[in-house]
Design a protein around this motif. Structure first.
Motif, mmCIF file in Angstrom:
data_model
loop_
_atom_site.group_PDB
_atom_site.id
_atom_site.type_symbol
_atom_site.label_atom_id
_atom_site.label_comp_id
_atom_site.label_asym_id
_atom_site.label_seq_id
_atom_site.Cartn_x
_atom_site.Cartn_y
_atom_site.Cartn_z
ATOM 1 N N ILE A 113 0.837 -1.203 0.000
ATOM 2 C CA ILE A 113 0.000 0.000 0.000
ATOM 3 C C ILE A 113 0.870 1.250 0.000
ATOM 4 N N LYS A 114 1.993 1.216 0.730
ATOM 5 C CA LYS A 114 2.905 2.366 0.732
ATOM 6 C C LYS A 114 3.452 2.631 -0.677
ATOM 7 N N GLU A 115 3.788 1.554 -1.367
ATOM 8 C CA GLU A 115 4.362 1.698 -2.706
ATOM 9 C C GLU A 115 3.351 2.235 -3.702
ATOM 10 N N ASN A 116 2.077 1.781 -3.575
ATOM 11 C CA ASN A 116 1.056 2.131 -4.557
ATOM 12 C C ASN A 116 0.073 3.188 -4.054
ATOM 13 N N HIS A 117 0.198 3.557 -2.794
ATOM 14 C CA HIS A 117 -0.658 4.553 -2.136
ATOM 15 C C HIS A 117 -2.073 4.053 -1.889
ATOM 16 N N ALA A 118 -2.480 2.968 -2.540
ATOM 17 C CA ALA A 118 -3.819 2.424 -2.353
ATOM 18 C C ALA A 118 -3.849 0.990 -2.857
ATOM 19 N N ALA A 119 -4.844 0.231 -2.388
ATOM 20 C CA ALA A 119 -5.025 -1.138 -2.868
ATOM 21 C C ALA A 119 -6.438 -1.585 -2.558
ATOM 22 N N SER A 120 -6.992 -2.429 -3.408
ATOM 23 C CA SER A 120 -8.324 -2.975 -3.170
ATOM 24 C C SER A 120 -8.212 -4.303 -2.431
ATOM 25 N N VAL A 121 -9.276 -4.672 -1.749
ATOM 26 C CA VAL A 121 -9.321 -5.955 -1.049
ATOM 27 C C VAL A 121 -9.144 -7.099 -2.038
ATOM 28 N N ALA A 122 -9.801 -6.984 -3.193
ATOM 29 C CA ALA A 122 -9.722 -8.049 -4.194
ATOM 30 C C ALA A 122 -8.287 -8.236 -4.688
ATOM 31 N N ASP A 123 -7.599 -7.145 -4.967
ATOM 32 C CA ASP A 123 -6.215 -7.244 -5.445
ATOM 33 C C ASP A 123 -5.296 -7.853 -4.385
ATOM 34 N N LEU A 124 -5.471 -7.408 -3.136
ATOM 35 C CA LEU A 124 -4.635 -7.941 -2.057
ATOM 36 C C LEU A 124 -4.897 -9.426 -1.831
ATOM 37 N N SER A 125 -6.152 -9.822 -1.961
ATOM 38 C CA SER A 125 -6.498 -11.234 -1.789
ATOM 39 C C SER A 125 -5.794 -12.099 -2.836
ATOM 40 N N LYS A 126 -5.787 -11.647 -4.082
ATOM 41 C CA LYS A 126 -5.114 -12.396 -5.147
ATOM 42 C C LYS A 126 -3.596 -12.388 -4.966
ATOM 43 N N ARG A 127 -3.086 -11.253 -4.534
ATOM 44 C CA ARG A 127 -1.638 -11.114 -4.418
ATOM 45 C C ARG A 127 -1.074 -12.001 -3.316
ATOM 46 N N PHE A 128 -1.791 -12.105 -2.204
ATOM 47 C CA PHE A 128 -1.264 -12.837 -1.044
ATOM 48 C C PHE A 128 -1.939 -14.198 -0.837
ATOM 49 N N PHE A 129 -2.811 -14.580 -1.777
ATOM 50 C CA PHE A 129 -3.413 -15.927 -1.768
ATOM 51 C C PHE A 129 -4.158 -16.239 -0.476
ATOM 52 N N ILE A 130 -4.900 -15.254 0.018
ATOM 53 C CA ILE A 130 -5.749 -15.487 1.182
ATOM 54 C C ILE A 130 -7.125 -14.886 0.909
ATOM 55 N N SER A 131 -8.083 -15.241 1.739
ATOM 56 C CA SER A 131 -9.460 -14.809 1.512
ATOM 57 C C SER A 131 -9.618 -13.301 1.716
#
Length: 249
Positions: free
Chosen positions: A14-32
Motif C-alpha cells: 500500500i505504501k508503494e502504490n498509495h492504495a489497494a483494493s481488497v480483491a487485489d490484495l487477496s489475489k496477491r497474497f493468496f488469502i481470503s
C-alpha cells in the motif's frame, strides 16, 4: 507466511502504490478477502492506513501528497456534494482555474453543461476528461509532471499562470484552521498563484479537514471569499467565518 509478516507485506504494498483494493490484495497474497479485511482493520487501528470502500489507502503525513488514485477513493460522497454546490457558482462564459485535486476532479463532470467556459488547470486527468466537451475551452498548464499526482507544478507552471486572469478559482486544501494548508511547497505555490490571478476564490473543503494543519501554509482564512462544505460546519466555525467575512455554503 506469518500473520505479522503478511500485514507488513500488505503495508509495504500500500505504501508503494498509495492504495489497494481488497480483491487485489487477496489475489496477491493468496488469502481470503475476509482475512484481508481483518488485516486492514488491524493496520488501520495502528494508524498506518485508512480503510476505504473496498480497500485501503496509505495514511499520509502532514507533508505528503498521496497519489490521485488513492485520494479519489477517500470521502467520495462528500466530494460529490461539494462538487454539485461548487457548480452552482459557475456561469456561462466564465474563465476558471481548477487545481489538480480529486475534489476538482469530482467537479469536472458538472462543467459540461455550461457553454463558452474557459478552464485552466494543472490537473492532467481533468484536462483530458474535459477535452472532448465541445462547449469548453480547456487549457492545460505546462510544467514538471508530478508522479502519481497527474499534475504539473513548479516555476514554469507559475510563470504561465502569471499571464492569465480568471473570474473564479476553485481549490481544495489539505487542512484548515485559521490558515489554509497544502501538502507540499510546489502545490502551495501553484494554488497561491491561481488565487492571486483570480477575481473570486472558492475553497472546496470537507469537514474532515477542519481544525487540522499541514506542512505548507497557503493563505490566511480571511483571504478566501467562499468555502464550499459537504455539510453545515460546527457553530464555532460559522461564528469564526462570519467574523472574518468569509461566506460558506
Amino acid at each position: 507466511m506469518l500473520k505479522t509478516e503478511r500485514q507488513q507485506a500488505i503495508l509495504d504494498y500500500i505504501k508503494e502504490n498509495h492504495a489497494a483494493s481488497v480483491a487485489d490484495l487477496s489475489k496477491r497474497f493468496f488469502i481470503s478477502e475476509t482475512s484481508i479485511r481483518r488485516d486492514l482493520a488491524c493496520l488501520e487501528r495502528s494508524g498506518l492506513i485508512r480503510k476505504t470502500y473496498g480497500g485501503a489507502v496509505i495514511q499520509a503525513g502532514d507533508n505528503d501528497v498521496i497519489a490521485l488514485d488513492a485520494r479519489t477513493q477517500i470521502e467520495r460522497e462528500a466530494k460529490a456534494i461539494i462538487a454539485r454546490k461548487a457548480a452552482e457558482f459557475i456561469e456561462n462564459g466564465d474563465v476558471i482555474f481548477l487545481d489538480s485535486s480529486s475534489t476538482s476532479g469530482a467537479l469536472a463532470p458538472f462543467l459540461c453543461r455550461y457553454t463558452n467556459l474557459s478552464i485552466i488547470t494543472h490537473g492532467l486527468r481533468i484536462a483530458c476528461e474535459l477535452a472532448d466537451s465541445p462547449n469548453l475551452k480547456v487549457y492545460s498548464l505546462g510544467g514538471l509532471v508530478m508522479p502519481h499526482a497527474f499534475s504539473t507544478n513548479g516555476a514554469l507552471t507559475c510563470r504561465i499562470l502569471g499571464d492569465i486572469r480568471a473570474n473564479k478559482c476553485f481549490i481544495s486544501p489539505k487542512a484548515v484552521d485559521q490558515n489554509v494548508y497544502c501538502g507540499n511547497e510546489e502545490e502551495a505555490a501553484v494554488r497561491r498563484m491561481m488565487m492571486n490571478q483570480s477575481k473570486h476564490v472558492y475553497l472546496m473543503c470537507n469537514l474532515q479537514k477542519l481544525n487540522r494543519q499541514a506542512a505548507f501554509r497557503l493563505c490566511n482564512l480571511s483571504e478566501i471569499e467562499t468555502i464550499i462544505f459537504d455539510q453545515q460546519p460546527p457553530q464555532q466555525w460559522m461564528d469564526m467565518l462570519q467574523e472574518r467575512g468569509v461566506s460558506w455554503v
